[in-house]
Design a protein around this motif. Structure first.
Motif, PDB file in Angstrom:
ATOM      1  N   PHE A 248       8.056 120.427 127.887  1.00 17.23           N
ATOM      2  CA  PHE A 248       8.716 120.886 126.338  1.00 17.23           C
ATOM      3  C   PHE A 248       7.935 120.801 125.225  1.00 17.23           C
ATOM      4  CE2 PHE A 248      13.366 122.012 127.140  1.00 17.23           C
ATOM      5  CZ  PHE A 248      13.618 121.584 128.513  1.00 17.23           C
ATOM      6  N   VAL A 249       7.545 121.873 124.547  1.00 14.71           N
ATOM      7  CA  VAL A 249       7.129 121.905 123.279  1.00 14.71           C
ATOM      8  C   VAL A 249       8.280 122.466 122.428  1.00 14.71           C
ATOM      9  CG1 VAL A 249       4.805 121.620 123.904  1.00 14.71           C
ATOM     10  CG2 VAL A 249       6.007 123.862 123.408  1.00 14.71           C
ATOM     11  N   ALA A 250       8.201 122.173 121.068  1.00 21.07           N
ATOM     12  CA  ALA A 250       8.947 122.806 120.028  1.00 21.07           C
ATOM     13  C   ALA A 250       8.158 123.745 119.064  1.00 21.07           C
ATOM     14  CB  ALA A 250       9.801 121.935 119.705  1.00 21.07           C
ATOM     15  N   VAL A 251       8.895 124.609 118.321  1.00 22.89           N
ATOM     16  CA  VAL A 251       8.319 125.225 117.334  1.00 22.89           C
ATOM     17  C   VAL A 251       9.402 125.279 116.268  1.00 22.89           C
ATOM     18  CG1 VAL A 251       7.571 127.481 116.447  1.00 22.89           C
ATOM     19  CG2 VAL A 251       6.817 126.826 118.828  1.00 22.89           C
ATOM     20  N   SER A 252       9.248 124.699 115.186  1.00 21.87           N
ATOM     21  CA  SER A 252      10.459 124.506 114.242  1.00 21.87           C
ATOM     22  C   SER A 252       9.839 124.242 112.928  1.00 21.87           C
ATOM     23  CB  SER A 252      11.329 123.384 114.520  1.00 21.87           C
ATOM     24  OG  SER A 252      12.773 123.379 113.991  1.00 21.87           O
ATOM     25  N   THR A 253      10.965 124.133 111.872  1.00 23.53           N
ATOM     26  CA  THR A 253      10.643 123.710 110.457  1.00 23.53           C
ATOM     27  C   THR A 253      11.230 122.263 110.358  1.00 23.53           C
ATOM     28  OG1 THR A 253      12.601 124.697 109.514  1.00 23.53           O
ATOM     29  CG2 THR A 253      10.563 125.920 109.332  1.00 23.53           C
ATOM     30  N   ASN A 254      12.052 121.934 111.406  1.00 25.96           N
ATOM     31  CA  ASN A 254      13.011 120.895 111.309  1.00 25.96           C
ATOM     32  C   ASN A 254      12.639 119.789 112.416  1.00 25.96           C
ATOM     33  OD1 ASN A 254      15.042 118.996 111.195  1.00 25.96           O
ATOM     34  ND2 ASN A 254      16.738 120.647 111.249  1.00 25.96           N
ATOM     35  N   ALA A 255      11.554 118.943 111.978  1.00 19.48           N
ATOM     36  CA  ALA A 255      10.971 117.830 112.704  1.00 19.48           C
ATOM     37  C   ALA A 255      12.179 116.692 113.285  1.00 19.48           C
ATOM     38  CB  ALA A 255       9.999 116.991 112.073  1.00 19.48           C
ATOM     39  N   GLU A 270       4.490 123.416 113.515  1.00 18.09           N
ATOM     40  CA  GLU A 270       5.537 123.647 112.316  1.00 18.09           C
ATOM     41  C   GLU A 270       5.227 125.089 111.732  1.00 18.09           C
ATOM     42  OE1 GLU A 270       5.137 121.524 107.964  1.00 18.09           O
ATOM     43  OE2 GLU A 270       3.336 121.518 109.526  1.00 18.09           O
ATOM     44  N   PHE A 271       6.461 125.550 111.134  1.00 20.61           N
ATOM     45  CA  PHE A 271       6.239 126.544 110.090  1.00 20.61           C
ATOM     46  C   PHE A 271       7.219 126.271 108.858  1.00 20.61           C
ATOM     47  CE2 PHE A 271       9.709 129.790 110.965  1.00 20.61           C
ATOM     48  CZ  PHE A 271      10.269 129.021 112.362  1.00 20.61           C
TER      49      PHE A 271
END
Ligand code: F6P
Length: 553
Positions: A248-255, A270-271
């Motif tokens: 699992f990896v994530a792409v988000s602005t919300n760590a 991150e974005f």
């Protein structure tokens, strides 16, 4: 920011501007002038009414416009201050006023040497830092260096996201399949209907599967539900919580939320809040795409975006393609009562392009109050629709040709088929013959005299007559490369911007999706537990009751 677009000002209403009235008068004067007449009157029209931006050749000669129309439309844009709002966007001003955010998707494709500031901070180095991290990660998956929990190579990549966190990567992956690593499988799960995830993973080996959970907020219920079920599916097979880190990896602005879900923030890309969801697939949201096509092709795509950004920012109004396309939409939507806009790609690879544009356009410009919060009394965003052209020809083109509605359409085609097609490349001329034939038929039609001259019985003449005068833009490029895809998407992004600016609406918020979300949360316990939900209307209450009966509850 111009007077029209600043909050707290009361600008001149659009429909009270002299330029607006001048366009209305001009429309009445042009009345039913036929494209046949316009082409006869100006033998240079076909060459004069074309523009080039990057690799895109734009022919707008088959539009119901004259030099005067175009001039009046540009005067309207100038009076409103479209260029000023554009410059404010490029400067990083918070033009998304209802969310108090900058709108800087253009920074996602700016060269490292650029300086684009939000609150005094240059955002460009951060963009490039993430791009580099994405590149390293994509290489590790593509080369087989990154393995799953059991040591097996990753063969399947499943992107879980919805809206802007799905449509962009899913569309672009389809477009750029010929550039993708064919030994990897890519799937995109968005719908909270369990069938979507079920069908996506049912034939996959969990030990070879990587999930990319893409969500700007990391609170979107559909995505979190799908990601949780995907994690259960993985752990049921691999039996060890430690497997999550490899799969699992994530792409988000919300760590914070990413960590709460159980994904290591070292595996998060991150974005930023100045990237709108529907403007985000060239950010880390495009991670699945980068894994598919590799960093180099991804960067070629970004260069294509940037080329059109620069054109939009710098080209004079007469040559500015996004401005032109935006204004043509105003002409039809506000002065010819057109309700919809068709986008008809003559490329199988662009099969999902129009679905992607639906969110881009309709979530951006489906608004009915202006920036100052007043109801607008003019039409705003059109219904955007369409599927690949030749299939459409055998389905709904009948209505385009002979129906009662005016539907402006964009035809997008390419001179060269992709190399991989081999023998099948021979299909391409036939495909493109259709492409050219359709815009000709739509524009010029067939008169009753022409039909009768073919010996058609009198009673059938009206049925076989084509009135024509149906406007189209032709967008022709040499081939569908990563750069050309970037150019096309940026073109539509800026077209949508122009229209929002003219209508004086905030194209960058999306409050309209909130009410449904809130109500769904409220209704769910009524379905599962039969809970009494306050405020349910009689119709919905009865439907819920019926649903529970059908489910045997
Ligand atoms: O539907 C509303 C919306 O906020 C879109 O604008 C966005 O693209 C989508 O939901 C997904 O949001 P997120 O990336 O935060 O999961």
């Amino acid at each position: 920011m111009s007077e029209t677009h600043a909050q707290g000002h009361t600008p001149t209403r659009l429909d009270q501007r002299p330029e607006w009235h001048a366009l209305g008068k001009h429309r009445d004067q042009l009345a039913d002038t036929h494209l046949r007449e316009l082409f006869t009157a100006d033998p240079e029209r076909a060459s004069r009414y074309t523009l080039q931006v990057g690799d895109l050749h734009i022919d707008y000669s088959k539009h119901l416009v004259t030099d005067e129309t175009l001039e009046l439309l540009r005067e309207l844009a100038s009076a409103i201050g479209v260029a000023e709002l554009r410059d404010a966007m490029f400067r990083g001003e918070k033009i998304n006023t209802t969310e108090d955010r900058a709108v800087l998707h253009i920074a996602l494709r700016a060269p490292l040497s650029s300086v684009i500031e939000v609150d005094g901070h240059n955002v460009v180095p951060g963009v490039h830092h993430v791009l580099t991290r994405m590149g390293v990660f994509a290489d590790r998956i593509r080369s087989g260096e990154w393995t799953g929990h059991t040591g097996k190579r990753i063969r399947n990549v499943v992107n879980i996201g919805i809206g802007g966190s799905d449509l962009g990567p899913a569309m672009a992956y389809e477009v750029l399949r010929p550039y993708s690593a064919r030994d990897l499988q890519f799937r995109f799960v968005s719908n909270v209907d369990g069938a979507d995830l079920h069908e996506a993973v049912r034939d996959l080996d969990p030990a070879e599967t990587l999930f990319i959970v893409a969500s700007k907020t990391f609170t979107t219920i559909e995505t979190i539900t799908n990601a949780t079920s995907a994690r259960d599916w993985l752990l049921a097979a691999l039996g060890d919580d430690a497997a999550v880190a490899k799969h699992f990896v994530a792409v988000s602005t919300n760590a914070e939320k990413v960590a709460e879900f159980g994904i290591d923030v070292d595996n998060m890309f991150e974005f930023w809040d100045w990237v709108g969801g529907r403007y985000s697939y060239d950010s880390a949201i495009g991670l699945s795409l980068m894994v598919a096509i590799g960093e180099e092709h991804f960067r070629e795509m970004l260069a294509g975006f940037h080329l059109v950004d620069e054109h939009f920012r710098c080209a004079p109004a007469e040559e500015n393609v996004p401005l032109l396309l935006g204004l043509l939409g105003i002409w039809y939507g506000n002065f010819h009562d057109a309700q919809s806009h068709a986008v008809l790609p003559y490329s199988h690879y662009l099969a999902r392009f129009t679905a992607y544009l639906q969110q881009l356009d309709m979530e951006s410009n489906g608004k009915s109050v202006d920036r100052q919060g007043n109801p607008v009394s003019w039409q705003t965003g059109p219904v955007v629709w369409g599927t690949p052209g030749t299939n459409g020809q055998h389905a709904y083109y009948q209505l385009l040709h002979q129906g009662t509605k005016l539907i402006p359409a964009d035809f997008i085609g390419f001179a060269k088929p992709i190399d991989e097609l081999g023998e099948l490349a021979g299909h391409h001329d036939l495909l493109m013959a259709n492409f050219f034939a359709q815009t000709q038929a739509l524009a010029f039609g067939k008169t009753p005299e022409e039909v009768a001259a073919e010996g058609v019985p009198a009673e059938l003449v009206p049925h076989k007559t084509f009135r024509g005068n149906r406007p189209t833009t032709t967008i022709l490029a040499s081939e569908l490369s990563p750069s050309v895809l970037g150019q096309l998407v940026a073109l539509y992004e800026h077209k949508v911007f122009v229209q929002g600016a003219v209508w004086n609406i905030d194209s960058f918020d999306q409050w309209g999706v909130e009410l449904g979300k809130v109500l769904a949360k409220r209704i769910e316990p009524a379905l599962t537990e039969g809970a009494e939900v306050p405020g349910l209307d009689a119709s919905t209450k009865a439907l819920v009751r019926r649903y529970r009966e059908l489910r045997g509850r």
